[in-house]
Design a protein around this motif. Structure first.
Motif, PDB file in Angstrom:
ATOM      1  N   GLN A 141      48.374  36.986  31.191  1.00  0.00           N
ATOM      2  CA  GLN A 141      48.506  37.925  32.388  1.00  0.00           C
ATOM      3  C   GLN A 141      49.840  38.756  32.086  1.00  0.00           C
ATOM      4  OE1 GLN A 141      50.084  35.351  35.786  1.00  0.00           O
ATOM      5  NE2 GLN A 141      49.630  37.185  37.023  1.00  0.00           N
ATOM      6  N   VAL A 142      50.782  38.380  31.364  1.00  0.00           N
ATOM      7  CA  VAL A 142      51.889  39.003  30.917  1.00  0.00           C
ATOM      8  C   VAL A 142      51.809  40.036  30.251  1.00  0.00           C
ATOM      9  CG1 VAL A 142      54.292  38.985  30.337  1.00  0.00           C
ATOM     10  CG2 VAL A 142      53.422  37.260  31.810  1.00  0.00           C
ATOM     11  N   ARG A 143      51.095  39.783  29.066  1.00  0.00           N
ATOM     12  CA  ARG A 143      50.585  40.810  28.181  1.00  0.00           C
ATOM     13  C   ARG A 143      49.803  42.091  28.895  1.00  0.00           C
ATOM     14  NH1 ARG A 143      54.278  38.833  26.147  1.00  0.00           N
ATOM     15  NH2 ARG A 143      54.142  37.655  24.066  1.00  0.00           N
ATOM     16  N   ALA A 144      48.726  41.681  29.838  1.00  0.00           N
ATOM     17  CA  ALA A 144      48.045  42.837  30.273  1.00  0.00           C
ATOM     18  C   ALA A 144      49.027  43.520  31.194  1.00  0.00           C
ATOM     19  CB  ALA A 144      46.972  42.292  31.399  1.00  0.00           C
ATOM     20  N   LEU A 145      50.018  42.937  31.875  1.00  0.00           N
ATOM     21  CA  LEU A 145      51.003  43.833  32.574  1.00  0.00           C
ATOM     22  C   LEU A 145      51.693  44.748  31.694  1.00  0.00           C
ATOM     23  CD1 LEU A 145      51.944  41.139  35.370  1.00  0.00           C
ATOM     24  CD2 LEU A 145      50.788  43.223  35.974  1.00  0.00           C
ATOM     25  N   GLN A 146      52.380  44.321  30.749  1.00  0.00           N
ATOM     26  CA  GLN A 146      53.009  44.955  29.733  1.00  0.00           C
ATOM     27  C   GLN A 146      52.230  46.174  29.034  1.00  0.00           C
ATOM     28  OE1 GLN A 146      54.171  41.485  27.356  1.00  0.00           O
ATOM     29  NE2 GLN A 146      56.052  41.510  28.070  1.00  0.00           N
ATOM     30  N   ASP A 148      48.919  45.549  38.834  1.00  0.00           N
ATOM     31  CA  ASP A 148      49.816  44.329  39.559  1.00  0.00           C
ATOM     32  C   ASP A 148      48.822  43.820  40.867  1.00  0.00           C
ATOM     33  OD1 ASP A 148      50.300  46.136  41.698  1.00  0.00           O
ATOM     34  OD2 ASP A 148      52.506  46.227  41.519  1.00  0.00           O
ATOM     35  N   ALA A 149      49.629  42.868  41.577  1.00  0.00           N
ATOM     36  CA  ALA A 149      48.870  42.445  42.698  1.00  0.00           C
ATOM     37  C   ALA A 149      48.331  43.271  43.533  1.00  0.00           C
ATOM     38  CB  ALA A 149      49.699  41.273  43.569  1.00  0.00           C
ATOM     39  N   TYR A 150      49.131  44.570  43.721  1.00  0.00           N
ATOM     40  CA  TYR A 150      48.313  45.612  44.689  1.00  0.00           C
ATOM     41  C   TYR A 150      47.611  46.774  43.968  1.00  0.00           C
ATOM     42  CZ  TYR A 150      51.765  43.740  48.021  1.00  0.00           C
ATOM     43  OH  TYR A 150      52.484  43.054  49.070  1.00  0.00           O
ATOM     44  N   GLY A 151      47.323  46.335  42.663  1.00  0.00           N
ATOM     45  CA  GLY A 151      46.306  47.331  42.038  1.00  0.00           C
ATOM     46  C   GLY A 151      47.288  48.384  41.417  1.00  0.00           C
ATOM     47  N   ALA A 152      48.378  48.445  41.311  1.00  0.00           N
ATOM     48  CA  ALA A 152      49.346  49.621  40.870  1.00  0.00           C
ATOM     49  C   ALA A 152      49.880  49.130  39.284  1.00  0.00           C
ATOM     50  CB  ALA A 152      50.855  49.835  41.817  1.00  0.00           C
ATOM     51  N   SER A 153      50.101  50.313  38.773  1.00  0.00           N
ATOM     52  CA  SER A 153      50.619  49.996  37.411  1.00  0.00           C
ATOM     53  C   SER A 153      52.064  49.533  37.593  1.00  0.00           C
ATOM     54  CB  SER A 153      50.508  51.543  36.506  1.00  0.00           C
ATOM     55  OG  SER A 153      49.219  51.779  36.232  1.00  0.00           O
ATOM     56  N   HIS A 164      53.666  40.750  42.503  1.00  0.00           N
ATOM     57  CA  HIS A 164      53.249  39.578  41.900  1.00  0.00           C
ATOM     58  C   HIS A 164      53.018  38.596  42.992  1.00  0.00           C
ATOM     59  CE1 HIS A 164      52.366  36.148  39.470  1.00  0.00           C
ATOM     60  NE2 HIS A 164      53.055  35.550  40.046  1.00  0.00           N
ATOM     61  N   ARG A 165      51.756  37.981  42.969  1.00  0.00           N
ATOM     62  CA  ARG A 165      50.969  37.101  43.919  1.00  0.00           C
ATOM     63  C   ARG A 165      50.354  35.813  43.044  1.00  0.00           C
ATOM     64  NH1 ARG A 165      46.541  39.170  45.568  1.00  0.00           N
ATOM     65  NH2 ARG A 165      45.312  37.992  44.557  1.00  0.00           N
ATOM     66  N   PRO A 166      51.531  34.665  43.188  1.00  0.00           N
ATOM     67  CA  PRO A 166      51.355  33.641  42.345  1.00  0.00           C
ATOM     68  C   PRO A 166      49.954  32.516  42.838  1.00  0.00           C
ATOM     69  CG  PRO A 166      53.267  33.136  43.741  1.00  0.00           C
ATOM     70  CD  PRO A 166      52.776  34.619  43.794  1.00  0.00           C
ATOM     71  N   PHE A 167      49.155  33.041  43.326  1.00  0.00           N
ATOM     72  CA  PHE A 167      47.840  32.576  43.975  1.00  0.00           C
ATOM     73  C   PHE A 167      46.730  33.374  43.562  1.00  0.00           C
ATOM     74  CE2 PHE A 167      51.444  31.839  46.858  1.00  0.00           C
ATOM     75  CZ  PHE A 167      51.587  30.650  47.094  1.00  0.00           C
ATOM     76  N   SER A 168      45.673  32.498  43.043  1.00  0.00           N
ATOM     77  CA  SER A 168      44.337  33.144  42.632  1.00  0.00           C
ATOM     78  C   SER A 168      43.642  33.969  43.774  1.00  0.00           C
ATOM     79  CB  SER A 168      43.478  32.019  42.158  1.00  0.00           C
ATOM     80  OG  SER A 168      43.120  31.094  42.990  1.00  0.00           O
ATOM     81  N   GLU A 169      43.731  33.591  44.989  1.00  0.00           N
ATOM     82  CA  GLU A 169      43.233  34.264  46.217  1.00  0.00           C
ATOM     83  C   GLU A 169      43.930  34.591  47.282  1.00  0.00           C
ATOM     84  OE1 GLU A 169      39.765  31.823  47.299  1.00  0.00           O
ATOM     85  OE2 GLU A 169      38.996  31.521  45.365  1.00  0.00           O
TER      86      GLU A 169
END
Length: 154
Positions: free
Chosen positions: A11-16, A21-26, A57-62
């Protein structure tokens, strides 16, 4: 027994790499001021002058009413995921933290949320895990409610 769990490396590598992010923004890029910029992957403060990411960040799957979303920091350059038995650096820099237990349904277990002095985090985790209805715990900033790390039973 418990384990402090940092954000997963994939997850972190994808963000890096600029993933959403959780809102669909870079993730935003900024320069760390040192203390106060804790990376949620290595669980250390991002050194002053180093590039960092700021993202939602949203630490939940849904999404659901208890699925809080908030800002976090990550090292912009790849870092190693925290895996240790000691309290990580980012949980030693504030006088207190907010701890909350969650059930298997990813909802807050009422009566578990408490602002806890840093030197009592381990004891409070044990107290919360004494409840059989608690599946895991979140540690958050007591001042800004920002997600810090997850705590799992071992």
């Amino acid at each position: 027994m418990f384990k402090i769990t940092a954000l997963p490396t994939p997850q972190v590598r994808a963000l890096q790499a600029g993933g959403p992010d959780a809102y669909g923004a870079s993730p935003e890029r900024a320069v760390s001021e040192g203390a106060g910029n804790p990376c949620r992957h290595c669980l250390q403060n991002i050194p002053e002058g180093k590039e960092m990411l700021i993202l939602a960040h949203r630490p939940f799957s849904e999404t659901q009413p208890y699925a809080e979303t908030g800002p976090i920091f990550l090292c912009a350059a790849p870092c190693e995921q925290y895996e240790g038995d000691e309290m990580p650096e980012i949980l030693t820099t504030s006088p207190d933290y907010l701890l909350k237990g969650y059930g298997l349904d990813d909802r807050i277990v009422y009566g578990t949320g408490e602002i806890t002095p840093t030197d009592r985090i381990g004891a409070k985790i044990s107290d919360i895990f004494a409840r059989p209805d608690v599946a895991y715990i979140h540690i958050r900033s007591a001042r800004n409610n920002c997600y810090q790390a997850r705590v799992d039973r071992v």
